[in-house]
Design an enzyme around this catalytic site. Structure first.
Site, short mmCIF file in Angstrom:
data_model
loop_
_atom_site.label_atom_id
_atom_site.label_comp_id
_atom_site.label_asym_id
_atom_site.label_seq_id
_atom_site.Cartn_x
_atom_site.Cartn_y
_atom_site.Cartn_z
N SER A 16 -10.64 -24.65 -25.49
CA SER A 16 -10.91 -23.39 -24.71
C SER A 16 -10.04 -22.39 -24.95
O SER A 16 -8.85 -22.27 -24.58
CB SER A 16 -10.86 -23.82 -23.38
OG SER A 16 -11.26 -22.40 -22.51
N HIS A 41 -14.57 -23.40 -27.53
CA HIS A 41 -15.37 -23.06 -26.37
C HIS A 41 -14.76 -21.75 -26.05
O HIS A 41 -13.41 -21.36 -25.81
CB HIS A 41 -14.73 -24.37 -25.34
CG HIS A 41 -15.68 -23.97 -23.94
ND1 HIS A 41 -16.75 -24.52 -23.78
CD2 HIS A 41 -15.05 -23.57 -22.94
CE1 HIS A 41 -17.12 -24.39 -22.56
NE2 HIS A 41 -16.10 -23.84 -21.93
N ASP A 43 -15.08 -18.94 -22.90
CA ASP A 43 -15.48 -18.78 -21.37
C ASP A 43 -15.88 -17.30 -21.10
O ASP A 43 -14.82 -16.50 -21.20
CB ASP A 43 -14.07 -19.48 -20.65
CG ASP A 43 -14.31 -20.77 -20.79
OD1 ASP A 43 -15.08 -21.52 -20.25
OD2 ASP A 43 -13.23 -21.23 -21.38
N MET A 45 -16.63 -14.85 -18.07
CA MET A 45 -16.51 -14.59 -16.68
C MET A 45 -16.84 -13.08 -16.41
O MET A 45 -16.30 -12.43 -16.90
CB MET A 45 -15.32 -15.22 -15.93
CG MET A 45 -15.02 -16.51 -16.46
SD MET A 45 -13.57 -17.35 -15.50
CE MET A 45 -12.95 -18.61 -16.75
N HIS A 74 -19.98 -20.21 -22.75
CA HIS A 74 -19.81 -20.77 -21.49
C HIS A 74 -19.88 -19.65 -20.68
O HIS A 74 -19.18 -18.96 -20.38
CB HIS A 74 -18.88 -21.74 -20.92
CG HIS A 74 -18.91 -22.24 -19.83
ND1 HIS A 74 -17.78 -22.66 -18.93
CD2 HIS A 74 -19.61 -22.37 -18.78
CE1 HIS A 74 -18.12 -23.22 -18.09
NE2 HIS A 74 -19.26 -22.80 -17.61
N MET A 76 -20.40 -17.83 -17.44
CA MET A 76 -20.17 -18.05 -16.01
C MET A 76 -20.32 -16.68 -15.28
O MET A 76 -19.40 -15.67 -14.72
CB MET A 76 -18.40 -18.40 -15.58
CG MET A 76 -18.32 -19.69 -15.81
SD MET A 76 -16.68 -20.24 -16.09
CE MET A 76 -16.52 -19.86 -17.58
N MET A 145 -19.12 -29.41 -14.98
CA MET A 145 -17.87 -28.98 -14.54
C MET A 145 -17.02 -29.97 -13.94
O MET A 145 -17.60 -30.84 -12.95
CB MET A 145 -17.98 -27.86 -13.74
CG MET A 145 -18.55 -26.48 -14.52
SD MET A 145 -17.69 -25.95 -16.06
CE MET A 145 -16.05 -25.62 -15.49
N PHE A 151 -11.12 -20.82 -13.37
CA PHE A 151 -9.83 -20.38 -13.96
C PHE A 151 -9.44 -21.86 -14.81
O PHE A 151 -9.97 -22.72 -14.45
CB PHE A 151 -8.79 -20.38 -12.59
CG PHE A 151 -9.07 -19.23 -12.08
CD1 PHE A 151 -8.43 -17.97 -12.25
CD2 PHE A 151 -10.03 -19.12 -10.95
CE1 PHE A 151 -8.66 -16.70 -11.62
CE2 PHE A 151 -10.15 -17.98 -10.04
CZ PHE A 151 -9.65 -16.68 -10.52
N ASP A 180 -15.84 -30.10 -18.68
CA ASP A 180 -14.74 -28.83 -18.57
C ASP A 180 -14.18 -28.85 -17.70
O ASP A 180 -14.60 -28.82 -16.48
CB ASP A 180 -15.76 -27.72 -19.04
CG ASP A 180 -15.04 -26.49 -18.99
OD1 ASP A 180 -13.96 -26.49 -19.32
OD2 ASP A 180 -15.77 -25.39 -19.28
N GLY A 202 -8.46 -26.74 -22.52
CA GLY A 202 -7.57 -25.38 -22.57
C GLY A 202 -6.13 -25.79 -22.68
O GLY A 202 -5.51 -25.59 -23.73
#
Ligand code: DX5
Ligand code: ZN
Length: 237
Positions: A16, A41, A43, A45, A74, A76, A145, A151, A180, A202
């Site tokens: 990640s 991956h 992320d 957000m 991903h 979010m 998840m 975070f 994840d 991550g």
């Protein structure tokens, strides 16, 4: 040409990038690639669905330019439909959205497919499992998840393990089950035993001592292999 989840090994290890050094992103990507990462991956957000803000399509485009690995985005974000095209054009291969914010997941998955990507659906540990289940025939991957999204660096939640086992039973042999959050050599084996086969990590990779990412990925892979052996071929325990 988009990359396919079907070409990933089992288990597949997905660093990640959230935990990487953004000031040297290309170098970080090259290092995990050399270290044996199977996919990347990313992320995304929006400060609404989760409190944190991270990266958008412009950075995905920069990532795409420096790697041949499958790029797993991903989302979010509260309004994934608004940004699918931007992420697909930026070079995402797989796009995963949260069932919590999408009342008609099939329509969104169909749109992701039209854009040439594979589709994933995900829920937080307390997310709507019924909606997830109805979407399963329309996606290539389910992401469970194992923390509350938002975070990096949080602790793996073992209470999600029964959900992993249950969801594995809903999936066909070509569908992937990703986990994840808090994945480490200590937790990955349980998740693999329960039926997960794509593992996002991550902190466990980018926080490795001496930046020894090859060692970190090898440790994750061998612990996942050991867990999967206990589970048998389809994740049954
Ligand atoms: C958090 C993200 C994760 C995060 C995982 O919402 O979805 O991908 O980077 O970080 P670790 O592996 O540190 O728990
Ligand atoms: Zn993630």
């Amino acid at each position: 040409m988009k990359r396919s989840l079907r070409d990933l090994p089992r288990p597949a290890i997905a660093p990640s990038l959230l935990a990487s050094d953004f000031a040297r992103l290309a170098e970080e990507i090259a290092r995990v690639e050399r270290a044996g990462a199977d996919l990347l991956h990313v992320d995304v957000m929006d400060g609404h669905f989760v409190p944190n803000l991270t990266i958008g399509p412009a950075v995905v485009e920069s990532i795409r330019a420096v790697t041949d690995l499958l790029v797993d985005v991903h989302l979010m974000i509260t309004e994934p439909a608004r940004y699918l095209q931007a992420f697909a054009e930026a070079g995402a291969d797989n796009i995963t959205f949260h069932a919590e914010v999408v009342a008609e997941p099939q329509a969104l998955a169909d749109r992701i497919h039209e854009l040439g990507c594979s589709a994933g659906i995900t829920i937080n540990p307390d997310g709507p499992q019924d909606r997830l289940r109805r979407a399963v025939p329309h996606v290539e991957m389910v992401l469970l998840m194992t923390i509350y999204a938002g975070f990096g660096g949080q602790e793996f939640m073992p209470e999600v393990l029964p959900t992993i086992r249950k969801v594995r039973g809903w999936l066909g042999p070509n569908q992937r089950l990703e986990v994840d959050g808090g994945i480490s050599p200590q937790t990955i084996g349980e998740a693999a035993k329960a039926g997960a086969d794509v593992f996002v990590a991550g902190t466990a990779i980018f926080g490795a001592p001496d930046r020894d990412y090859a060692r970190a990925i090898a440790d994750l892979r061998s612990a996942a292999d050991a867990g999967a052996r206990l589970a048998g071929p389809r994740g049954e325990v």
